[in-house]
Motif scaffolding. Structure first.
Motif, PDB file in Angstrom:
ATOM      1  N   UNK A 244       0.827  -1.219   0.000  1.00 50.10           N
ATOM      2  CA  UNK A 244       0.000   0.000   0.000  1.00 50.10           C
ATOM      3  C   UNK A 244       0.856   1.262   0.000  1.00 50.10           C
ATOM      4  N   UNK A 245       1.862   1.297   0.868  1.00 50.40           N
ATOM      5  CA  UNK A 245       2.728   2.480   0.950  1.00 50.40           C
ATOM      6  C   UNK A 245       3.585   2.636  -0.307  1.00 50.40           C
ATOM      7  N   UNK A 246       3.951   1.530  -0.920  1.00 53.84           N
ATOM      8  CA  UNK A 246       4.759   1.628  -2.135  1.00 53.84           C
ATOM      9  C   UNK A 246       4.041   2.417  -3.224  1.00 53.84           C
ATOM     10  N   UNK A 247       2.722   2.270  -3.305  1.00 52.43           N
ATOM     11  CA  UNK A 247       2.007   2.907  -4.421  1.00 52.43           C
ATOM     12  C   UNK A 247       1.189   4.136  -4.003  1.00 52.43           C
ATOM     13  N   UNK A 248       1.040   4.410  -2.704  1.00 57.97           N
ATOM     14  CA  UNK A 248       0.193   5.548  -2.298  1.00 57.97           C
ATOM     15  C   UNK A 248       0.934   6.640  -1.551  1.00 57.97           C
ATOM     16  N   UNK A 249       2.143   6.345  -1.068  1.00 61.15           N
ATOM     17  CA  UNK A 249       2.890   7.361  -0.315  1.00 61.15           C
ATOM     18  C   UNK A 249       3.562   8.318  -1.299  1.00 61.15           C
ATOM     19  N   UNK A 250       3.288   9.648  -1.157  1.00 59.10           N
ATOM     20  CA  UNK A 250       3.837  10.629  -2.089  1.00 59.10           C
ATOM     21  C   UNK A 250       4.577  11.719  -1.306  1.00 59.10           C
ATOM     22  N   UNK A 251       5.307  12.480  -2.083  1.00 59.26           N
ATOM     23  CA  UNK A 251       6.091  13.617  -1.572  1.00 59.26           C
ATOM     24  C   UNK A 251       7.002  13.208  -0.425  1.00 59.26           C
ATOM     25  N   UNK A 252       8.116  12.536  -0.617  1.00 61.34           N
ATOM     26  CA  UNK A 252       8.525  11.930  -1.909  1.00 61.34           C
ATOM     27  C   UNK A 252       7.934  10.525  -2.066  1.00 61.34           C
ATOM     28  N   UNK A 253       8.202   9.877  -3.173  1.00 64.15           N
ATOM     29  CA  UNK A 253       7.739   8.499  -3.368  1.00 64.15           C
ATOM     30  C   UNK A 253       8.626   7.515  -2.622  1.00 64.15           C
ATOM     31  N   UNK A 254       8.219   6.277  -2.594  1.00 62.29           N
ATOM     32  CA  UNK A 254       8.958   5.220  -1.861  1.00 62.29           C
ATOM     33  C   UNK A 254       9.305   4.069  -2.791  1.00 62.29           C
ATOM     34  N   UNK A 255      10.507   3.544  -2.574  1.00 57.76           N
ATOM     35  CA  UNK A 255      10.858   2.267  -3.208  1.00 57.76           C
ATOM     36  C   UNK A 255      10.241   1.140  -2.388  1.00 57.76           C
ATOM     37  N   UNK A 256      10.335  -0.064  -2.916  1.00 53.80           N
ATOM     38  CA  UNK A 256       9.787  -1.224  -2.194  1.00 53.80           C
ATOM     39  C   UNK A 256      10.509  -1.433  -0.865  1.00 53.80           C
ATOM     40  N   UNK A 257      11.834  -1.224  -0.848  1.00 56.94           N
ATOM     41  CA  UNK A 257      12.596  -1.378   0.402  1.00 56.94           C
ATOM     42  C   UNK A 257      12.202  -0.293   1.394  1.00 56.94           C
ATOM     43  N   UNK A 258      12.017   0.963   0.896  1.00 54.33           N
ATOM     44  CA  UNK A 258      11.589   2.042   1.789  1.00 54.33           C
ATOM     45  C   UNK A 258      10.224   1.732   2.393  1.00 54.33           C
ATOM     46  N   UNK A 278       3.049  12.869   8.084  1.00 50.86           N
ATOM     47  CA  UNK A 278       2.722  14.289   7.992  1.00 50.86           C
ATOM     48  C   UNK A 278       2.665  14.690   6.508  1.00 50.86           C
ATOM     49  N   UNK A 279       1.645  15.377   6.121  1.00 54.10           N
ATOM     50  CA  UNK A 279       1.484  15.804   4.730  1.00 54.10           C
ATOM     51  C   UNK A 279       0.867  14.756   3.842  1.00 54.10           C
ATOM     52  N   UNK A 280       0.540  13.557   4.377  1.00 52.43           N
ATOM     53  CA  UNK A 280      -0.114  12.530   3.582  1.00 52.43           C
ATOM     54  C   UNK A 280      -1.627  12.688   3.669  1.00 52.43           C
ATOM     55  N   UNK A 281      -2.346  12.102   2.766  1.00 52.69           N
ATOM     56  CA  UNK A 281      -3.812  12.205   2.792  1.00 52.69           C
ATOM     57  C   UNK A 281      -4.370  11.718   4.131  1.00 52.69           C
ATOM     58  N   UNK A 282      -5.564  12.288   4.433  1.00 54.53           N
ATOM     59  CA  UNK A 282      -6.190  11.937   5.724  1.00 54.53           C
ATOM     60  C   UNK A 282      -6.429  10.440   5.848  1.00 54.53           C
ATOM     61  N   UNK A 283      -6.910   9.803   4.816  1.00 58.90           N
ATOM     62  CA  UNK A 283      -7.211   8.354   4.897  1.00 58.90           C
ATOM     63  C   UNK A 283      -5.962   7.534   5.186  1.00 58.90           C
ATOM     64  N   UNK A 284      -4.780   8.029   4.642  1.00 61.29           N
ATOM     65  CA  UNK A 284      -3.551   7.293   4.877  1.00 61.29           C
ATOM     66  C   UNK A 284      -3.084   7.474   6.312  1.00 61.29           C
ATOM     67  N   UNK A 285      -3.293   8.651   6.898  1.00 59.80           N
ATOM     68  CA  UNK A 285      -2.947   8.848   8.304  1.00 59.80           C
ATOM     69  C   UNK A 285      -3.850   8.033   9.212  1.00 59.80           C
ATOM     70  N   UNK A 286      -5.160   7.932   8.847  1.00 63.34           N
ATOM     71  CA  UNK A 286      -6.051   7.053   9.635  1.00 63.34           C
ATOM     72  C   UNK A 286      -5.622   5.592   9.517  1.00 63.34           C
TER      73      UNK A 286
END
Length: 556
Positions: A244-258, A278-286
């Motif tokens: 989920x984080x690999x494809x939805x985490x932005x600013x900056x993006x993440x590699x699979x290892x990250x 911090x700075x991620x969409x509300x649904x991702x913080x929930x």
């Protein structure tokens, strides 16, 4: 009632001792309680015998009897080694005995397949050696001047009725007859009888691949099955969060290892220093909030199962099973009572690997087994799974020694089924010796005949001669068995004016054999038939213990 014998106890051993003493002509006074000893006329008694199983009562009677009369023979049964040694020190006439100590050598010999018995007599080492007759002929032709102790006829079973005790040297034997002879090591060697050394077995291990596979199976069997479920939930949660984080985490993006790293520190609640929500969409913080709660929960459950594996009471049993999986050629002892631990101790002293099966996890001998480095499998030996855990498929011998005759017989029947072709000798291949303790001798004989058990041992049969001999004043040195016939080696003092004083050895009216005589002029080994006994001689005899006791009575 001068010369009477006072007896206390209510078990099978005491009953046997009482019956044998009475049949030997002794007058018996039965003692109901230690407090009654003062009224039993100890000062006029020949002996006080307390052969029951209660150490406390036996100790009280032995000490009280010695206080009432320092010269009376006191014969006490004490299984506690500390008490036994303390009482035996300066005990005076009599003996302090332990049934387990007396009976254990016979079980050890049966487990190891021994056919020899070493007996110290008159400062010399005598050996009773048994073997099949190599050819037809008389005992004199086959064994020269060696003294025959017994002949067990081939094909007639192992009961007492098939044994010829203390035969003459002119007795003919056939090939296959079992012949027991006695002599010094040099005497036996001169007749070509070899004394096999004690077989000390070194530790045997299975090949490395099988041990590795066994370790994997051991881990699978030892852990709580829910551990794997908890581990699966944790890994599933980690994988889902990583993707989920690999494809939805932005600013900056993440590699699979990250993504994997960030998911791990979120689940473990050890962040955030490098990544944060911090700075991620509300649904991702929930989602992060839920991920942290789920991570704490699954981690706590997982650690609980790991703690259960490492700290629970099963750890000892698990460790024992793991050790046994790597062992081969060990001897399995079922029952960790005073008898079982004695047999296990003797086997360990001879260098053999031992595994014990015990049903009670609070057994008082568990610490002794641990000190001896003996693995103990806690379980029911009548269950095939328990026997498998104890390595029955790789065992060299089995001794079933619990306190319950029915449990021992049931275990023996199960062992016969589990061992299959390894149960008995076939095709020239030696089977696995299975030794059963059956307290009652008549029951043991019946069981042996019905189910084909070759090694049934009765503690009553093995221990009773020692108590009887000590009560009558016979110096008991050793006991051994030929078939199911019990033999004794004992020293007898010849009293002046007795029937034995001046008697030719050829005229001895009992079926015994004198192997040595100690007299003032020196020691006579292998006395001949034309030798005479004299007053104050000490004659060392071997034969059925009934015959030795009869000889003792005649010496009076």
């Amino acid at each position: 009632m001068p010369g009477h014998i006072i007896v206390h106890g209510d078990d099978a051993l005491t009953l046997r001792v009482t019956e044998e003493l009475a049949s030997a002509g002794a007058r018996i006074i039965t003692l109901s309680a230690p407090g009654d000893l003062a009224d039993a006329d100890v000062g006029q008694a020949a002996a006080v015998v307390c052969a029951g199983s209660d150490d406390a009562v036996n100790l009280e009677i032995a000490l009280l009897a010695r206080t009432l009369d320092p010269h009376v023979r006191v014969v006490a049964n004490l299984s506690n080694a500390v008490l036994r040694d303390a009482v035996a020190s300066g005990n005076g006439p009599g003996a302090v005995l332990d049934v387990a100590e007396l009976a254990a050598p016979s079980v050890v010999e049966a487990c190891l397949g021994r056919t020899t018995h070493s007996i110290p007599v008159a400062g010399n080492e005598f050996v009773v050696s048994g073997a099949h007759a190599p050819s037809a002929g008389t005992l004199r032709e086959l064994y020269g001047d060696l003294a025959p102790v017994a002949v067990l006829r081939a094909g007639s079973g192992s009961g007492a009725e098939s044994v010829v005790p203390c035969p003459g040297r002119d007795l003919p034997v056939e090939p296959g007859d079992w012949v027991a002879m006695i002599g010094t090591v040099d005497d036996l060697a001169a007749q070509g009888v070899e004394i096999a050394p004690d077989r000390r077995r070194t530790r045997s291990r299975r090949p490395l691949p099988l041990r590795a596979l066994g370790a994997v199976r051991a881990f699978r069997d030892d852990v709580n099955p829910n551990l794997f479920r908890a581990l699966g939930v944790s890994l599933t949660l980690l994988a889902f969060a990583t993707i989920l984080l690999r494809f939805t985490y932005h600013r900056p993006g993440m590699s699979l290892v990250d993504a994997l790293y960030f998911s791990t520190e979120t689940i473990a609640t050890v962040g955030y220093g490098d990544f944060s929500f911090v700075g991620q969409p509300t649904w991702l913080r929930l989602f992060a909030i839920g991920l942290m709660f789920a991570g704490v929960t699954t981690t706590a459950v997982l650690m609980a199962f790991v703690a259960d594996l490492l700290l629970s009471r099963r750890i000892g049993a698990s460790a024992a099973r793991r050790r046994v999986r790597d062992m081969a050629g060990h001897i399995l002892v079922v029952g960790l009572g005073s008898f079982g631990i004695r047999v296990a101790t003797d086997l360990r002293a001879l260098g053999h690997e031992v595994v014990v099966v015990e049903r009670n996890d609070d057994n008082r001998f568990l610490e002794v087994a641990a000190e001896l480095d003996i693995p103990v499998i806690i379980g029911d030996a009548t269950l095939r799974r328990t026997l498998a855990d104890a390595g029955i498929d790789r065992a060299y011998a089995v001794a079933v020694l619990t306190h319950d005759d029915m449990v021992n017989i049931e275990t023996g029947i199960i062992l016969r089924e589990v061992l299959g072709r390894r149960w008995s000798r076939s095709g020239g291949r030696a089977g696995v010796p299975v030794v059963l303790r059956v307290y009652d001798q008549s029951l043991g004989a019946a069981v042996a005949h019905r189910f084909g058990f070759e090694n049934v041992r009765s503690t009553v049969e093995l221990a009773a001669p020692w108590f009887i001999g000590a009560a009558l004043g016979l110096q008991v040195i050793s006991t051994f068995s030929v078939g199911r016939y019990s033999f004794m080696v004992g020293g007898l003092f010849v009293r002046r004016g007795s029937v034995l004083d001046g008697m030719l050895l050829a005229d001895l009216p009992t079926r015994t054999r004198i192997i040595a005589i100690i007299r003032r002029s020196g020691t006579v080994l292998h006395p001949r038939r034309d030798d005479r006994l004299a007053a104050e001689d000490t004659a060392y005899l071997v034969g059925p213990y009934h015959e030795l006791l009869d000889t003792l009575q005649r010496s009076r």
